[in-house]
Design an enzyme around this catalytic site. Sequence first.
Site, PDB file in Angstrom:
ATOM      1  N   GLU A 151       4.788  44.748 -26.297  1.00 29.72           N
ATOM      2  CA  GLU A 151       6.051  45.491 -26.443  1.00 29.72           C
ATOM      3  C   GLU A 151       6.528  45.491 -27.887  1.00 29.72           C
ATOM      4  OE1 GLU A 151       7.309  47.312 -24.250  1.00 29.72           O
ATOM      5  OE2 GLU A 151       6.652  46.576 -22.286  1.00 29.72           O
TER       6      GLU A 151
ATOM      7  N   GLU B 273       9.654  54.029  -9.092  1.00 28.80           N
ATOM      8  CA  GLU B 273       8.747  53.158  -9.838  1.00 28.80           C
ATOM      9  C   GLU B 273       7.376  53.106  -9.169  1.00 28.80           C
ATOM     10  OE1 GLU B 273       8.888  50.341 -13.270  1.00 28.80           O
ATOM     11  OE2 GLU B 273       9.239  52.417 -12.724  1.00 28.80           O
TER      12      GLU B 273
ATOM     13  N   GLU C 210       7.566  59.186 -19.074  1.00 32.67           N
ATOM     14  CA  GLU C 210       6.191  59.675 -18.990  1.00 32.67           C
ATOM     15  C   GLU C 210       6.081  61.068 -18.368  1.00 32.67           C
ATOM     16  OE1 GLU C 210       5.996  55.462 -19.841  1.00 32.67           O
ATOM     17  OE2 GLU C 210       7.083  56.582 -18.293  1.00 32.67           O
TER      18      GLU C 210
END
Length: 773
Positions: free
Chosen positions: A141, A382, A400
């Site tokens: 990350e 999710e 996305e």
Amino acid sequence: MEAKLFCWPESSPVIAGMLRALLLTSLLSWADGHEGQVMLPEEKTKIRDQIVEMFDHAYGSYMKYAYPADELMPLSCKGRVRGLEPNRGDIDDSLGKFSLTLIDTLDTLVVLNKLEEFEAAVRRTVRDVRLDNDVVVSVFETNIRVLGGLLGAHVMADMLRQQGEWMQWYTDELLHMAKELGHRLLPAFNTTSGLPYPRVNLRYGVLNPLSRTGTESDTCTACAGTMILEFAALSRLSGESVFEEHARKALDVLWEKRQRGSDLVGTVINIHNGDWVRRDSGVGAGIDSYYEYLMKAYILLGDNVYLERFNTHYSAIMKYISQPPLLLNVHMHNPTVSVRSWMDSLLAFFPGLQVLRGDLKPAIETHEMLYQVTKQHKFLPEAFTTEFRVHWGQHPLRPEFAESTYYLYKATGDPYYLRVGQSIVEKLNAHARVPCGFAAVQDVRTGTHEDRMDSFFLAEMFKYLYLLFSERNQLHFDIDDYIFTTEAHLLPVSLSTSQPRCQSNDTVRLDQFTYSCPSTQTLFPNNPSFAKTIRDSYKCVCLLPCPNGCSRCGRWGIKLPLHDHSMEPVEFLRSMGISLTPLNEAALGSSGARGVRWLGVTQNSAEEEVVPLIVQLISPPFLGRTVLTAGPAKFGMDLTKQEHGGSIVKSSPYTACGHIENAEELGGHIALALRGDCMFAAKARRLQEAGAIGVIFIDNREGSNSAETPLFQMVGDGGSTADIAIPLVFLFSQEGALLTSALEDHQNVDVLMLPNEKRLGKMAVLFLKPPEH
């Protein structure tokens, strides 16, 4: 899927309504609305202005209420500071006390033409942000968000400086910060394999006694394989080759450890010996950006090795994982076997990657499937099942789907994708906007919010949406001179030491959509009608007749509640007082049709009372305090006359619909089994034969609970169930999750199955003799 036709008698409107409801709740929305219409420039401008206003609301709220904290808590209207708020586990590994959201957002300011704000934000970053904090962070990350953010902002600052109007004071301060951060991440690569540790202490590294890390043995494939863009860019911008060398070595290890028979990789790998820890393979969470970075490393760096590896993996993905429009997880060693019946939202990036690859037909198919899911649930859950039901209901404002929408619009020029983008904008405003920013959705079914606005929302979502509705001449730079990282940071393709060439591209200008072979400009020359013909095949769910005049139905349609291969829904209807009876084929007359099943419907004459039971957890630390409401069965031991107890063990397979693989472990224990795939009675017989002394069935419909859903009695399979002697109870999903969580946390959990009025108090539990098996 074979189509089914259902008939309901006109004389039973209540029953007919119930059956229609059962059917309709499993269907996607049919309506296309105005999705195929051309969007006029004035409307595009209006939507683009709306996106800028939304960004101002989100970014302004972060700066007003949260800065210099890493993230904004939009419901609390304050910053999230690690250590001051309740720990969220791995999610907090993104937070390093380095003003994460500010750094992640820097190059978005340039894309949105907010150059004055960008210059001020860069000054603020150079003045305020420190990277030597004693905090353990995720290497993955921190690389994609912070290192990528610093590099993208440096590239933008340098570009603006060269244009001569902005950033004239800038002397590569962000690049120096990026180099410092790169050196702070390098200790993570100090492993025998070359695969990085998943976490690093920004001040003390990994193996230092003060680092509080270094004990990990595993990392995800994406975590190890998503370093090359940022590390190679840092090497080429700074002149220090060490970064690119380490990132490339990690990719070399993953390539060498691929399953040679299938050319697939697993999800989790041991960083010391390179053994696969989890062997499920897909394109979603845990692997996603590994594939992305192989393709983009070729585009950015011009090294054919990356393209060759990507193409090898891509062929395997299309052979084993892609079942258009679905993308399923398979076992890397046995890729013809699907390992789960759900997909996660992170795979929504894959159609965009397929556009870069030049493989547009499956990109259009999968994107359309994802769009239909968003139309049903407002956002991508999710995780969602292959029947497009919610598996995990959260939606943390992931970008996305917007990313793939942007890529498809740029490749096709089809205004349909502008309408898809418009729907994203409208849903964000309608369902995620709050007074202090935008809040993640805790559950798409209820619309409840979570006090969370991740930095990627500003770094990616607004970038892709703004670019979707912008023309080339409305930007301060040529977007095709850059490649997006997985966090949508911009790196210049001029970093390539050699320009890749495609045979079909000798006479056309190369941009990021033609660096792949075959070129999209020769494969698909801006022909929107072709995209429409592909999409239209996936707009219908099988029902007779096909709605809206559809000529055919997509073969991937939602499964209707009744199937030939699974009778369990019949049990559910029986529990509601409905019986389904096959009609005599002779009675059908000339209306009978091959492959069509007709069912008659009757209502049970008397509604049977359901006596609720409980599952009481009696082992420490519960000691009887945790009590779960359970439904009874019409067969097996009568728990109203005789209570029963024991320790619990999960069945393998969890559905108990095949050979029981852990019979030795189950012997003398109460089995946990998931509802679905076969009948309760069939499961009970198998588990009883395996030695289980009882069964607790858990609902496979996520979110169901006893407070909102009426209890029902589990029924048999129509034959004799006298052979089933063990006790059986049914828990809804939320109660079942409490039980499975207790098992995961405490390994050995003892329970009692009994009527509620006979539950034991704490003192009785303390003196309870363990059940003898």
